[in-house]
Design an enzyme around this catalytic site. Structure first.
Site, mmCIF file in Angstrom:
data_model
loop_
_atom_site.group_PDB
_atom_site.id
_atom_site.type_symbol
_atom_site.label_atom_id
_atom_site.label_comp_id
_atom_site.label_asym_id
_atom_site.label_seq_id
_atom_site.Cartn_x
_atom_site.Cartn_y
_atom_site.Cartn_z
ATOM 1 N N CYS A 24 0.762 -1.266 0.072
ATOM 2 C CA CYS A 24 0.066 0.038 -0.070
ATOM 3 C C CYS A 24 0.872 1.243 0.075
ATOM 4 O O CYS A 24 0.656 2.041 -0.741
ATOM 5 C CB CYS A 24 -1.127 0.094 1.227
ATOM 6 S SG CYS A 24 -0.152 -0.193 2.768
ATOM 7 N N HIS A 125 -2.426 1.015 7.192
ATOM 8 C CA HIS A 125 -2.768 1.196 5.642
ATOM 9 C C HIS A 125 -2.435 2.678 5.138
ATOM 10 O O HIS A 125 -3.058 3.531 5.949
ATOM 11 C CB HIS A 125 -4.340 0.659 5.425
ATOM 12 C CG HIS A 125 -4.265 0.479 3.813
ATOM 13 N ND1 HIS A 125 -3.949 -0.206 2.962
ATOM 14 C CD2 HIS A 125 -5.564 1.410 3.122
ATOM 15 C CE1 HIS A 125 -4.393 0.089 1.850
ATOM 16 N NE2 HIS A 125 -5.090 0.940 1.813
#
Length: 188
Positions: A24, A125
């Site tokens: 990510c 994330h």
């Protein structure tokens, strides 16, 4: 890469990488820059430069699947002549001078699951937000397509919601000049 739904044919496509492994941070970098400039290999090289004598690199997953920390993101952007500034969550979002900001990278808590089973663990994330042709987009690599947030009010509302959930950190991506002058912050 995907095109946002309802995108105008005369507008350039919105660059949007989808989630792969634990990459990510790489996806957020490329999405905020609107082109593929970084790969897993490039991020791994940055990790090696950050910790050259380390057997177990503290800047990435032990499994070699990504999960890069903020130092990798900052070094990658610095290598392009860009700068990063942590947004102080105690400031009102109205003080954020969005026209001076190239993009935003958020670090959000992300629940873990095994199939349909939710695990009591939390991971982090990285998510990119960027303005393209006057519209701000959420370029989260976990989304199938970019999510239009609208104008400055829309991105501020999105940021307010993310910050209100707690454990959200916001990194501003700016030019070196903007960082040095501090003009990412409204003083009026």
């Amino acid at each position: 890469m995907s095109q946002a739904p309802g995108a105008q044919p005369n507008r350039p496509p919105i660059y949007h990488e989808r989630q792969r492994l634990e990459l990510c941070a790489v996806h957020a970098l490329n999405n905020v820059l609107q082109q593929q400039l970084f790969s897993q290999e490039a991020a791994d090289e940055i990790c090696k430069r950050l910790a050259p004598d380390s057997r177990l690199n503290p800047h990435r997953s032990l499994l070699g699947t990504g999960n890069y920390d903020v130092n990798v993101i900052m070094a990658a952007l610095q290598g392009l002549g860009l700068a990063t500034v942590w947004w102080d969550r105690r400031r009102p979002l109205s003080q954020l001078a969005l026209p001076q900001v190239l993009g935003l990278i958020l670090n959000l808590p992300s629940p873990m699951s095994l199939g349909l089973l939710s695990l009591p663990l939390r991971r982090r994330h990285w998510v990119a937000l960027r303005q393209v042709d006057g519209v701000y987009y959420n370029l989260d690599s976990k989304l199938r397509v970019p999510e239009a947030l609208g104008d400055e009010d829309g991105v501020r509302a999105f940021l307010a919601g993310a910050l209100a959930q707690g454990l959200c950190e916001v990194l501003l991506v700016v030019t070196k000049e903007v960082e040095e002058k501090g003009c990412w912050l409204r003083t009026d």
